[in-house]
Design a protein around this motif. Structure first.
Motif, short mmCIF file in Angstrom:
data_model
loop_
_atom_site.label_atom_id
_atom_site.label_comp_id
_atom_site.label_asym_id
_atom_site.label_seq_id
_atom_site.Cartn_x
_atom_site.Cartn_y
_atom_site.Cartn_z
N TRP A 7 -10.69 -8.68 96.67
CA TRP A 7 -9.63 -9.48 96.07
C TRP A 7 -9.60 -9.28 94.55
N LEU B 280 -2.55 -8.11 89.57
CA LEU B 280 -1.42 -7.55 90.30
C LEU B 280 -0.61 -6.69 89.34
N SER C 168 -3.25 -2.58 100.15
CA SER C 168 -3.30 -3.90 99.52
C SER C 168 -2.26 -4.85 100.09
N THR C 169 -2.71 -6.03 100.49
CA THR C 169 -1.82 -7.12 100.89
C THR C 169 -1.98 -8.24 99.85
N SER C 170 -1.52 -9.44 100.17
CA SER C 170 -1.63 -10.52 99.19
C SER C 170 -1.57 -11.88 99.87
N GLU D 146 -0.74 -16.25 98.60
CA GLU D 146 -0.35 -17.18 97.55
C GLU D 146 -1.26 -18.40 97.62
N GLN E 98 -0.83 -15.62 92.64
CA GLN E 98 -0.76 -14.45 93.51
C GLN E 98 -2.11 -13.73 93.49
N VAL E 99 -2.66 -13.51 94.66
CA VAL E 99 -3.95 -12.82 94.79
C VAL E 99 -3.74 -11.58 95.63
N MET E 100 -4.09 -10.43 95.09
CA MET E 100 -3.97 -9.18 95.84
C MET E 100 -5.25 -8.94 96.61
N TRP F 254 2.29 -11.79 104.31
CA TRP F 254 1.42 -11.36 103.21
C TRP F 254 2.21 -10.64 102.12
N LEU G 80 3.24 -9.21 94.98
CA LEU G 80 3.07 -7.86 95.53
C LEU G 80 4.42 -7.15 95.64
#
Length: 443
Positions: free
Chosen positions: A119, A123, A138-140, A142, A152-154, A206, A211
């Motif tokens: 993680w 971004l 890479s997904t993400s 919230e 937002q976390v990748m 995701w 993203l």
């Protein structure tokens, strides 16, 4: 001092009083500004995404909201996320470039452990491309932030097994051969429509605004970093004889390898999903791509001809082919016109000895291998029951005193479920956190 953005912050003080104090926090040229004594302004919920304009609006709002984020704010969340969501962020490897760690260093560290996820709060198009170059899809997610745009976390993903497809293994059924002439396939002609189609069918899942903004930047400008990295974002579109977009794929190219992130087909178009995947394979092969990375192991991909490989085998082949130059692009072409030459070339490939990949042993249960919280769109959930009981906390923006006082305020909030066709019976709390990786679901 001009205040660029004003937002509320709720801080729960010492447990003895259980009292709440409201402060307003803004970003100015000198950093974080606290305006005591003001009531927080309510933050409007994001409007539903129904049109292309809604996509761009949501991405623009996120860019503006976090454009003036100070390093200490990001550092605050890097410190607090593992505390409020330890089942994820205390376990998964973290990429924090402010510590001096590069993406290449993170990749070496990641491959030395067993987790499928990492993680990062960075971004940026540069980080996305460099992660893709190192084998990460890479997904993400919230994370709600009180009174402000969600954090937002990748999530860079590289599971120990994944599905890949070689051109000599593509299964082309009789229906595909018969009806291919009724379709046309294009590449990079309808980015917004493909993105919107995925969200309409699957929900944001995701593919959240942060993203999406990154993918749009890479689609428009490519990689702009300092490394010698050849990564680009692309879409493939399938059009019926009436000129309607009936299916599409969103993914990216790393040298001579194409990776599919997600895709869609319209509900009233039986068979369009498989048609789109077969014709995409044919077009990729014609462009000069060497193989197709399909991401997460899922049973329906085997029907297309994909097979399971270990992470080690995948990385060896990726490193071999990621610096190959492929000129991406193709004019609008009829399905039969691209499929027939592909089938002729496929016969030649099938006559060659050997195989491109070292196959991994399939799971004994024959069920898909999923990272934590992965939800299959075509099969049952196999996530640990403990994860189903979790809730996504609402974080709060830091004030000046947060650097000296403990983390006090975490308000649990049950997120609304997001589901798509084929997801009946799936707990919406799981589906709303992280969806399937590279599944092209709903086809």
């Amino acid at each position: 001092m001009a205040i660029l953005k004003v937002l509320p912050l709720v801080v729960i003080l010492a447990p003895a009083g259980f009292c709440r104090r409201y402060e307003t926090i803004g970003f100015g040229s000198s950093g974080i500004v606290l305006l005591s004594g003001e009531e927080p302004n309510p933050v409007e919920k994001q409007a539903p995404i129904e049109l292309d304009e809604d996509l761009r609006r949501a991405e623009t709002e996120w860019r503006y909201a976090w454009a003036h984020e100070k390093p200490q704010v990001k550092a605050f969340f890097y410190q607090q996320l593992p505390k409020v969501m330890p089942q994820f962020f205390a376990v998964w490897p973290k990429l924090d470039r402010s510590t001096g760690e590069t993406v290449e260093m993170f990749a070496r560290r990641f491959l030395g452990q067993s987790s499928g996820y990492g993680w990062t709060l960075d971004l940026s198009p540069t980080v996305f491309c460099e992660l893709a170059y190192e084998g990460f899809l890479s997904t993400s997610i919230e994370v709600p932030v009180s009174g402000f745009s969600p954090l937002q976390v990748m999530l860079p993903w590289n599971e120990r097994s994944r599905h890949v497809l070689d051109w000599n293994k593509v299964h082309v059924g009789r229906k595909i051969r018969k009806f291919a002439k009724h379709y046309h396939v294009t590449a990079d002609t309808a980015f917004d429509q493909v993105l919107l189609g995925c969200i309409r069918i699957h929900g944001e899942d995701w593919l959240f605004r942060g993203l999406r903004a990154v993918l749009r930047d890479v689609f428009d400008h490519g990689y702009l970093g300092t490394r010698d990295v050849n990564v680009s974002v692309h879409t493939f579109e399938l059009w019926d004889k009436g000129g309607r977009l009936v299916a599409g794929d969103l993914g990216y190219a790393v040298g001579g390898v194409y990776t599919s992130m997600t895709g869609f087909r319209l509900h009233d178009t039986d068979g369009a999903g498989k048609m789109q995947m077969v014709l995409t394979a044919a077009l990729l092969e014609k462009m000069g791509f060497l193989w197709w990375d399909l991401g997460m192991v899922m049973r329906y991909k085997e029907e297309l001809g994909a097979h399971v490989v270990s992470r080690e085998a995948f990385m060896r082949r990726l490193r071999q082919d990621r610096d190959r130059h492929v000129e991406f692009g193709h004019h609008r072409v009829n399905g039969k016109e691209v499929l027939d030459p592909f089938l002729r070339r496929q016969k030649v490939l099938q006559a060659l000895p050997g195989t491109s990949f070292e196959k991994a042993s399939p799971p004994a249960s024959r069920r898909p291998l999923r990272p934590p919280l992965m939800v299959s769109r075509r099969q049952e959930v196999s996530s640990p029951a403990a994860l189903l009981e979790g809730t996504l906390p609402v974080l709060h923006r830091p004030s000046a005193q947060d650097t000296e006082t403990p983390w006090h305020s975490v308000t649990p909030q049950r997120p609304s479920g997001r589901s798509c066709s084929g997801n009946e019976g799936v707990d919406p709390r799981v589906a709303s956190v992280v969806g399937p990786v590279g599944v092209n679901c709903g086809r």
